[in-house]
Design a protein around this motif. Sequence first.
Motif, PDB file in Angstrom:
ATOM      1  N   TYR A  73       0.806  -1.238   0.073  1.00 58.04           N
ATOM      2  CA  TYR A  73       0.151  -0.037   0.159  1.00 58.04           C
ATOM      3  C   TYR A  73       0.945   1.311  -0.116  1.00 58.04           C
ATOM      4  N   ALA A  74       1.942   1.333   0.699  1.00 62.88           N
ATOM      5  CA  ALA A  74       2.841   2.418   0.685  1.00 62.88           C
ATOM      6  C   ALA A  74       3.489   2.543  -0.547  1.00 62.88           C
ATOM      7  N   ARG A  75       3.871   1.504  -1.254  1.00 61.10           N
ATOM      8  CA  ARG A  75       4.411   1.485  -2.495  1.00 61.10           C
ATOM      9  C   ARG A  75       3.572   2.175  -3.669  1.00 61.10           C
ATOM     10  N   TRP A  76       2.148   1.818  -3.483  1.00 58.62           N
ATOM     11  CA  TRP A  76       1.019   2.065  -4.196  1.00 58.62           C
ATOM     12  C   TRP A  76       1.054   3.847  -4.245  1.00 58.62           C
ATOM     13  N   LYS A  77       0.827   4.278  -2.852  1.00 53.14           N
ATOM     14  CA  LYS A  77       0.851   5.824  -2.409  1.00 53.14           C
ATOM     15  C   LYS A  77       1.963   6.591  -3.115  1.00 53.14           C
ATOM     16  N   ARG A  78       2.952   5.873  -3.044  1.00 54.27           N
ATOM     17  CA  ARG A  78       4.175   6.454  -3.675  1.00 54.27           C
ATOM     18  C   ARG A  78       4.048   6.861  -5.350  1.00 54.27           C
ATOM     19  N   VAL A  79       3.805   5.846  -5.749  1.00 52.77           N
ATOM     20  CA  VAL A  79       3.431   5.890  -7.047  1.00 52.77           C
ATOM     21  C   VAL A  79       2.248   6.643  -7.582  1.00 52.77           C
ATOM     22  N   LYS A  80       1.297   6.646  -6.913  1.00 50.04           N
ATOM     23  CA  LYS A  80       0.038   7.671  -7.036  1.00 50.04           C
ATOM     24  C   LYS A  80       0.470   9.246  -6.807  1.00 50.04           C
ATOM     25  N   ALA A  81       1.481   9.453  -5.749  1.00 47.43           N
ATOM     26  CA  ALA A  81       1.844  10.607  -5.660  1.00 47.43           C
ATOM     27  C   ALA A  81       2.720  11.126  -6.865  1.00 47.43           C
ATOM     28  N   ARG A  82       3.489  10.132  -7.364  1.00 43.35           N
ATOM     29  CA  ARG A  82       4.255  10.839  -8.416  1.00 43.35           C
ATOM     30  C   ARG A  82       3.700  10.943  -9.819  1.00 43.35           C
ATOM     31  N   PRO A  84      -0.298  10.388 -10.741  1.00 46.26           N
ATOM     32  CA  PRO A  84      -1.847   9.800 -10.452  1.00 46.26           C
ATOM     33  C   PRO A  84      -2.336   8.883 -11.640  1.00 46.26           C
ATOM     34  N   GLY A  85      -1.989   8.984 -12.729  1.00 43.14           N
ATOM     35  CA  GLY A  85      -2.499   8.196 -13.797  1.00 43.14           C
ATOM     36  C   GLY A  85      -1.914   6.817 -13.739  1.00 43.14           C
ATOM     37  N   ALA A  86      -0.613   6.648 -13.183  1.00 43.62           N
ATOM     38  CA  ALA A  86      -0.132   5.329 -13.139  1.00 43.62           C
ATOM     39  C   ALA A  86      -0.643   4.456 -11.938  1.00 43.62           C
ATOM     40  N   ALA A  87      -1.375   5.090 -11.104  1.00 47.19           N
ATOM     41  CA  ALA A  87      -2.119   4.413  -9.849  1.00 47.19           C
ATOM     42  C   ALA A  87      -3.132   3.323 -10.446  1.00 47.19           C
ATOM     43  N   GLY A  88      -3.843   3.665 -11.562  1.00 52.94           N
ATOM     44  CA  GLY A  88      -4.474   2.731 -12.146  1.00 52.94           C
ATOM     45  C   GLY A  88      -3.928   1.285 -12.916  1.00 52.94           C
ATOM     46  N   ARG A  89      -2.661   1.699 -13.238  1.00 53.87           N
ATOM     47  CA  ARG A  89      -1.746   0.514 -13.907  1.00 53.87           C
ATOM     48  C   ARG A  89      -1.030  -0.148 -12.931  1.00 53.87           C
ATOM     49  N   PHE A  90      -0.904   0.278 -11.701  1.00 52.68           N
ATOM     50  CA  PHE A  90      -0.246  -0.277 -10.394  1.00 52.68           C
ATOM     51  C   PHE A  90      -0.617  -1.968 -10.509  1.00 52.68           C
TER      52      PHE A  90
END
Length: 95
Positions: A73-82, A84-90
């Motif tokens: 979840y922490a990794r997902w939050k970092r990706v989303k912060a960098r 936002p569009g990448a969060a859907g491809r996580f």
Amino acid sequence: MTRLTPHRIISLTEFRQAAGDGMNWVQHQGNRLWITRHGRAAAALVPMNQCELLETWETRSLKEERHRMERMYARWKRVKARDPGAAGRFSWELE
């Protein structure tokens, strides 16, 4: 709010009569079928991907699994912060 997987509760007698229909509902819809005997929960039919998750968790303690999920979840939050569009491809693949 967490969305619960749809489920049906049926008696063992009903399951025997319509096992194929129940298996199709579980397999194709990703739902769960709870089977009762004398009015008490006795077994469950779950999709294979959920069964595989259970088998994976059996090799870890709940504490280890919680830490793994928190790291993911922490990794997902970092990706989303960098981005936002990448969060859907996580990728939520298990480590």
